[in-house]
Design a protein around this motif. Structure first.
Motif, PDB file in Angstrom:
ATOM      1  N   GLY A   7       0.769  -1.234   0.000  1.00 28.79           N
ATOM      2  CA  GLY A   7       0.000   0.000   0.000  1.00 28.79           C
ATOM      3  C   GLY A   7       0.799   1.281   0.000  1.00 28.79           C
ATOM      4  N   GLY A   8       2.109   1.197   0.020  1.00 28.22           N
ATOM      5  CA  GLY A   8       2.902   2.421  -0.030  1.00 28.22           C
ATOM      6  C   GLY A   8       2.827   3.075  -1.390  1.00 28.22           C
ATOM      7  N   GLY A   9       3.429   4.262  -1.496  1.00 27.09           N
ATOM      8  CA  GLY A   9       3.436   4.958  -2.774  1.00 27.09           C
ATOM      9  C   GLY A   9       3.752   6.430  -2.613  1.00 27.09           C
ATOM     10  N   LEU A  10       3.491   7.163  -3.682  1.00 27.26           N
ATOM     11  CA  LEU A  10       3.723   8.604  -3.717  1.00 27.26           C
ATOM     12  C   LEU A  10       2.392   9.332  -3.607  1.00 27.26           C
ATOM     13  CD1 LEU A  10       5.517  11.123  -4.312  1.00 27.26           C
ATOM     14  CD2 LEU A  10       5.105  10.666  -6.748  1.00 27.26           C
ATOM     15  N   VAL A  11       2.333  10.314  -2.726  1.00 21.50           N
ATOM     16  CA  VAL A  11       1.105  11.072  -2.523  1.00 21.50           C
ATOM     17  C   VAL A  11       1.466  12.525  -2.270  1.00 21.50           C
ATOM     18  CG1 VAL A  11       1.032  10.604  -0.041  1.00 21.50           C
ATOM     19  CG2 VAL A  11      -1.097  11.086  -1.268  1.00 21.50           C
ATOM     20  N   GLN A  12       0.566  13.424  -2.636  1.00 20.67           N
ATOM     21  CA  GLN A  12       0.796  14.839  -2.396  1.00 20.67           C
ATOM     22  C   GLN A  12       0.496  15.192  -0.950  1.00 20.67           C
ATOM     23  OE1 GLN A  12      -1.521  17.052  -5.248  1.00 20.67           O
ATOM     24  NE2 GLN A  12       0.012  16.773  -6.862  1.00 20.67           N
ATOM     25  N   PRO A  13       1.093  16.253  -0.432  1.00 22.42           N
ATOM     26  CA  PRO A  13       0.755  16.704   0.924  1.00 22.42           C
ATOM     27  C   PRO A  13      -0.749  16.919   1.067  1.00 22.42           C
ATOM     28  CG  PRO A  13       2.694  17.862   0.134  1.00 22.42           C
ATOM     29  CD  PRO A  13       2.170  17.071  -1.034  1.00 22.42           C
ATOM     30  N   GLY A  14      -1.266  16.468   2.205  1.00 21.49           N
ATOM     31  CA  GLY A  14      -2.700  16.534   2.449  1.00 21.49           C
ATOM     32  C   GLY A  14      -3.460  15.325   1.957  1.00 21.49           C
ATOM     33  N   GLY A  15      -2.792  14.459   1.224  1.00 16.44           N
ATOM     34  CA  GLY A  15      -3.435  13.267   0.688  1.00 16.44           C
ATOM     35  C   GLY A  15      -3.496  12.128   1.691  1.00 16.44           C
ATOM     36  N   SER A  16      -3.988  10.982   1.212  1.00 12.71           N
ATOM     37  CA  SER A  16      -4.192   9.814   2.068  1.00 12.71           C
ATOM     38  C   SER A  16      -3.622   8.561   1.413  1.00 12.71           C
ATOM     39  CB  SER A  16      -5.692   9.595   2.321  1.00 12.71           C
ATOM     40  OG  SER A  16      -6.267  10.700   2.985  1.00 12.71           O
ATOM     41  N   LEU A  17      -3.235   7.622   2.257  1.00 13.74           N
ATOM     42  CA  LEU A  17      -2.834   6.286   1.832  1.00 13.74           C
ATOM     43  C   LEU A  17      -3.299   5.301   2.885  1.00 13.74           C
ATOM     44  CD1 LEU A  17       0.907   6.590   0.628  1.00 13.74           C
ATOM     45  CD2 LEU A  17      -1.074   6.018  -0.801  1.00 13.74           C
ATOM     46  N   PHE A  67      -3.592   9.323  11.683  1.00 17.47           N
ATOM     47  CA  PHE A  67      -3.467   7.913  11.319  1.00 17.47           C
ATOM     48  C   PHE A  67      -4.426   7.087  12.173  1.00 17.47           C
ATOM     49  CE2 PHE A  67       1.270   7.935   9.782  1.00 17.47           C
ATOM     50  CZ  PHE A  67       0.980   9.002   8.969  1.00 17.47           C
ATOM     51  N   THR A  68      -4.975   6.033  11.567  1.00 18.84           N
ATOM     52  CA  THR A  68      -5.865   5.129  12.285  1.00 18.84           C
ATOM     53  C   THR A  68      -5.474   3.699  11.971  1.00 18.84           C
ATOM     54  OG1 THR A  68      -7.694   6.709  12.124  1.00 18.84           O
ATOM     55  CG2 THR A  68      -8.241   4.431  12.688  1.00 18.84           C
ATOM     56  N   ILE A  69      -5.204   2.919  13.014  1.00 21.54           N
ATOM     57  CA  ILE A  69      -4.848   1.517  12.834  1.00 21.54           C
ATOM     58  C   ILE A  69      -6.051   0.653  13.188  1.00 21.54           C
ATOM     59  CG2 ILE A  69      -3.900   1.257  15.170  1.00 21.54           C
ATOM     60  CD1 ILE A  69      -1.728  -0.568  13.924  1.00 21.54           C
ATOM     61  N   SER A  70      -6.223  -0.431  12.439  1.00 29.62           N
ATOM     62  CA  SER A  70      -7.336  -1.342  12.701  1.00 29.62           C
ATOM     63  C   SER A  70      -6.915  -2.748  12.320  1.00 29.62           C
ATOM     64  CB  SER A  70      -8.573  -0.917  11.907  1.00 29.62           C
ATOM     65  OG  SER A  70      -8.306  -0.941  10.507  1.00 29.62           O
ATOM     66  N   ARG A  71      -7.700  -3.719  12.726  1.00 24.56           N
ATOM     67  CA  ARG A  71      -7.404  -5.102  12.355  1.00 24.56           C
ATOM     68  C   ARG A  71      -8.682  -5.786  11.902  1.00 24.56           C
ATOM     69  NH1 ARG A  71      -9.682  -8.790  15.488  1.00 24.56           N
ATOM     70  NH2 ARG A  71      -9.865  -8.538  17.772  1.00 24.56           N
ATOM     71  N   ASP A  72      -8.538  -6.877  11.171  1.00 24.04           N
ATOM     72  CA  ASP A  72      -9.726  -7.644  10.805  1.00 24.04           C
ATOM     73  C   ASP A  72      -9.944  -8.749  11.826  1.00 24.04           C
ATOM     74  OD1 ASP A  72      -8.331  -9.729   8.099  1.00 24.04           O
ATOM     75  OD2 ASP A  72      -7.935  -9.683  10.251  1.00 24.04           O
ATOM     76  N   ASN A  73     -10.983  -9.525  11.641  1.00 22.74           N
ATOM     77  CA  ASN A  73     -11.356 -10.524  12.647  1.00 22.74           C
ATOM     78  C   ASN A  73     -10.367 -11.691  12.728  1.00 22.74           C
ATOM     79  OD1 ASN A  73     -13.616  -9.137  13.491  1.00 22.74           O
ATOM     80  ND2 ASN A  73     -14.943 -10.121  11.972  1.00 22.74           N
ATOM     81  N   SER A  74      -9.530 -11.844  11.735  1.00 27.80           N
ATOM     82  CA  SER A  74      -8.557 -12.935  11.784  1.00 27.80           C
ATOM     83  C   SER A  74      -7.429 -12.654  12.762  1.00 27.80           C
ATOM     84  CB  SER A  74      -7.954 -13.146  10.386  1.00 27.80           C
ATOM     85  OG  SER A  74      -7.059 -12.098  10.065  1.00 27.80           O
ATOM     86  N   GLY A 115       9.234  -3.816   4.700  1.00 27.27           N
ATOM     87  CA  GLY A 115       9.016  -2.380   4.547  1.00 27.27           C
ATOM     88  C   GLY A 115       8.365  -1.991   3.238  1.00 27.27           C
ATOM     89  N   THR A 116       7.680  -0.855   3.263  1.00 22.67           N
ATOM     90  CA  THR A 116       7.085  -0.267   2.068  1.00 22.67           C
ATOM     91  C   THR A 116       7.324   1.239   2.107  1.00 22.67           C
ATOM     92  OG1 THR A 116       5.048  -0.110   0.745  1.00 22.67           O
ATOM     93  CG2 THR A 116       4.778  -0.021   3.126  1.00 22.67           C
ATOM     94  N   GLN A 117       7.694   1.794   0.963  1.00 22.30           N
ATOM     95  CA  GLN A 117       8.061   3.201   0.905  1.00 22.30           C
ATOM     96  C   GLN A 117       6.816   4.076   0.791  1.00 22.30           C
ATOM     97  OE1 GLN A 117      11.288   4.760   0.883  1.00 22.30           O
ATOM     98  NE2 GLN A 117      10.040   6.632   1.074  1.00 22.30           N
ATOM     99  N   VAL A 118       6.770   5.107   1.627  1.00 18.77           N
ATOM    100  CA  VAL A 118       5.748   6.145   1.532  1.00 18.77           C
ATOM    101  C   VAL A 118       6.472   7.468   1.278  1.00 18.77           C
ATOM    102  CG1 VAL A 118       3.994   7.464   2.780  1.00 18.77           C
ATOM    103  CG2 VAL A 118       4.087   4.971   2.992  1.00 18.77           C
ATOM    104  N   THR A 119       6.100   8.138   0.199  1.00 15.44           N
ATOM    105  CA  THR A 119       6.710   9.413  -0.144  1.00 15.44           C
ATOM    106  C   THR A 119       5.618  10.466  -0.269  1.00 15.44           C
ATOM    107  OG1 THR A 119       8.498   8.314  -1.348  1.00 15.44           O
ATOM    108  CG2 THR A 119       8.162  10.657  -1.790  1.00 15.44           C
ATOM    109  N   VAL A 120       5.770  11.540   0.504  1.00 16.63           N
ATOM    110  CA  VAL A 120       4.807  12.630   0.474  1.00 16.63           C
ATOM    111  C   VAL A 120       5.512  13.847  -0.130  1.00 16.63           C
ATOM    112  CG1 VAL A 120       3.177  14.026   1.789  1.00 16.63           C
ATOM    113  CG2 VAL A 120       3.748  11.703   2.554  1.00 16.63           C
ATOM    114  N   SER A 121       5.097  14.204  -1.327  1.00 13.18           N
ATOM    115  CA  SER A 121       5.780  15.272  -2.038  1.00 13.18           C
ATOM    116  C   SER A 121       4.868  15.850  -3.109  1.00 13.18           C
ATOM    117  CB  SER A 121       7.055  14.737  -2.689  1.00 13.18           C
ATOM    118  OG  SER A 121       7.672  15.738  -3.488  1.00 13.18           O
ATOM    119  N   SER A 122       5.029  17.137  -3.354  1.00 13.65           N
ATOM    120  CA  SER A 122       4.277  17.780  -4.431  1.00 13.65           C
ATOM    121  C   SER A 122       5.094  17.793  -5.721  1.00 13.65           C
ATOM    122  CB  SER A 122       3.886  19.198  -4.029  1.00 13.65           C
ATOM    123  OG  SER A 122       5.028  19.939  -3.658  1.00 13.65           O
TER     124      SER A 122
END
Length: 122
Positions: A7-17, A67-74, A115-122
């Motif tokens: 689920g990582g990736g590149l997103v603009q400031p103010g965005g969501s992942l 940020f909000t963390i959650s889990r499934d029933n498994s 690990g997965t890379q998260v980059t927040v940049s315009s």
């Protein structure tokens, strides 16, 4: 043991992942699954954690309310919704399996993902 992030990736400031983590191949009682991150030039930081038994959650001050963390029933799949992302959130995010009283501290970590890379940049 497998701990796999996605689920990582590149997103603009103010965005969501949304990050996902699937943990398998172990037998533990009373464990938590959480996220750490490592940014260039900074120390590794515990970001969030969820107790898989009672769903109690823990957050670093730097992400509380965004940020909000959650889990499934498994109890082996965890998600972290990241909103209002900031450039300082740029990091490699690692999913971890934890035990102990001091969650969000490295001493509690039993297993790491790659690990997965998260980059927040315009």
């Amino acid at each position: 043991v497998q701990v796999v992030e996605s689920g990582g990736g590149l997103v603009q400031p103010g965005g969501s992942l949304r990050l996902s983590c699937a943990a398998s191949g172990f037998t533990l009682y009373h464990y938590a699954i959480g996220w750490f991150r490592k940014a260039p030039g900074k120390e590794r930081e515990g970001v969030s954690s969820i107790n898989t038994s009672d769903r109690r959650t823990y957050y670093a001050d730097s992400v509380e309310g965004r940020f909000t963390i959650s889990r499934d029933n498994s109890k082996t799949r965890v998600y972290m919704q990241m909103n209002d992302l900031k450039p300082e959130d740029t990091a490699v995010y690692y999913c971890v399996v934890e035990q102990g009283q001091n969650l969000l501290a490295e001493e509690s970590i039993i297993f790491w993902g790659h690990g997965t890379q998260v980059t927040v940049s315009s």
